[in-house]
Design an enzyme around this catalytic site. Structure first.
Site, PDB file in Angstrom:
ATOM      1  N   LYS A 121       0.834  -1.201   0.000  1.00 13.14           N
ATOM      2  CA  LYS A 121       0.000   0.000   0.000  1.00 13.14           C
ATOM      3  C   LYS A 121       0.873   1.258   0.000  1.00 13.14           C
ATOM      4  CE  LYS A 121      -3.898  -2.400   2.069  1.00 13.14           C
ATOM      5  NZ  LYS A 121      -4.621  -2.804   3.279  1.00 13.14           N
TER       6      LYS A 121
ATOM      7  N   GLN B 247      -4.370  -1.683   9.661  1.00  5.27           N
ATOM      8  CA  GLN B 247      -4.345  -2.901   8.846  1.00  5.27           C
ATOM      9  C   GLN B 247      -5.073  -4.024   9.593  1.00  5.27           C
ATOM     10  OE1 GLN B 247      -3.213  -3.417   5.649  1.00  5.27           O
ATOM     11  NE2 GLN B 247      -4.100  -5.453   5.891  1.00  5.27           N
TER      12      GLN B 247
ATOM     13  N   ASP C 184     -10.876   2.936   4.916  1.00  6.65           N
ATOM     14  CA  ASP C 184     -11.485   1.673   4.477  1.00  6.65           C
ATOM     15  C   ASP C 184     -13.001   1.757   4.304  1.00  6.65           C
ATOM     16  OD1 ASP C 184     -10.147  -0.575   3.745  1.00  6.65           O
ATOM     17  OD2 ASP C 184      -9.740  -1.283   5.783  1.00  6.65           O
TER      18      ASP C 184
END
Ligand code: NAP
Length: 301
Positions: free
Chosen positions: A53, A97, A120
């Site tokens: 990422k 994460q 997210d």
């Protein structure tokens, strides 16, 4: 029949090019999008996702920083870090994460993120916006990536029967909302299956579009697929493979070879949904920066 491969790597590359232009647009207004990634512990898969990422951010011009906490840190430690990042103007998006170590309540952690910085799209405010069909918040990355894959492949879900196997908050449920929205590029009739579904194959065989997000290698085989169906395999599973130097390889939830014989379109693992998830994370970060600066939001079409 041999299915046409939906190439997630290529679609993601196209979207990243578009985002590079968006980053340029923001730079002209002195805005640089920033992503704060949080890695708790040293799980090898999580480390490699966070590294990928960060690399993807750098490629499109997003500033990113990874904050690492030890696996035995407390929820309070993590929430304190998130509190600081919530008020740090350099960062427009925050990404813990997942999965977090077992002693964390992931929902509680997500709740502590400012919804406008929710990389997210999993904060309850943003899931609520999604449910109401509002266009003003980040969408969950993997479901949004699946929608973009269908769009780029000219697969219109309107009027189609979509069967989603898996009902997680991360993938299956938000995707069911996106696919059943009364909007262009959506408008499907959605069935959700899960571990208590009796006779899974009797449902999967009815799908014009079949999305599988189960987390079990080969949970769906070719004989469970309707001829001509579009198959999107979200699963990512490590299986032993003595022929590989590292001793394992990645496979999806769908048995690829037999599925290819019946499907019209299919994604591969790796190289299908995975790259799209990262591209949508980048899109959410750039979009959050644009909104924060009062500029035109990012439109992927
Ligand atoms: P999850 O939270 O474990 O959810 C799995 C879902 O599958 C659950 O709803 C479960 O049912 C259902 N299920 C399990 N066994 C089943 C069976 N035999 N038949 C029918 N349904 C069954 O997993 P997730 O987070 O959604 O992830 C699913 C997969 O996608 C994993 O392999 C994950 O690594 C992958 N993933 C990939 C990406 C990407 O970017 N490519 C992103 C996210 C996730 P119950 O609800 O009844 O337990």
């Amino acid at each position: 029949m041999s299915a046409t491969i939906i190439d997630g790597t290529a679609v993601a590359a196209t979207i990243r090019q578009q985002l590079t232009l968006e980053v340029g647009r923001l730079a002209r207004k002195n805005v640089q999008p920033g992503l704060a990634a949080i890695l708790v512990g040293d799980d090898p898969a999580s480390v490699s996702y966070v590294t990928a990422k960060a690399k993807a951010c750098a490629e499109v011009g997003i500033m990113s920083e990874t904050f690492t906490l030890p696996s035995d840190c407390t929820e309070a430690d993590l929430e304190l870090l998130i509190k600081k990042l919530n008020s740090d103007e350099r960062f427009h998006a925050i990404l813990p994460q997942l999965p977090l170590p077992a002693h964390f309540d992931a929902d509680k952690v997500i709740d502590s993120i400012n919804p406008e910085k929710d990389a997210d799209g999993l904060h309850p405010v943003n899931l609520g916006r999604l449910l109401r069909g509002e266009q003003n918040g980040p969408l969950p990355c993997t479901p949004h990536g699946v929608m973009q894959l269908l769009r780029y492949s000219n697969v219109d879900p309107s009027g189609k029967h979509v069967v989603i196997v898996g009902r997680s908050t991360l993938v299956g449920r938000p995707l069911s909302i996106l696919l059943s929205n009364k909007t262009k590029g959506s408008n499907g009739t959605v069935t959700i299956c899960h571990s208590a579904t009796a006779d899974l194959a009797s449902f999967t065989k009815l799908a014009d579009i079949l999305v599988v997000a189960v987390g079990k290698p080969f949970a769906v085989t070719g004989e469970m697929i309707r001829p001509g169906a579009v198959v999107i395999d979200v699963g990512v599973n490590r299986i032993d493979d003595a022929t590989r130097k590292r001793g394992w390889r990645l496979v999806g939830d769908v048995e690829f070879v037999s599925a290819c014989e019946v499907a019209s379109y299919i994604t591969k693992v790796p190289g299908g949904v995975g790259p799209m998830t990262i591209a949508m994370l980048l899109a959410n970060t750039v979009d959050a920066a644009a909104r924060r600066a009062g500029l035109e939001p990012v439109s992927l079409g």
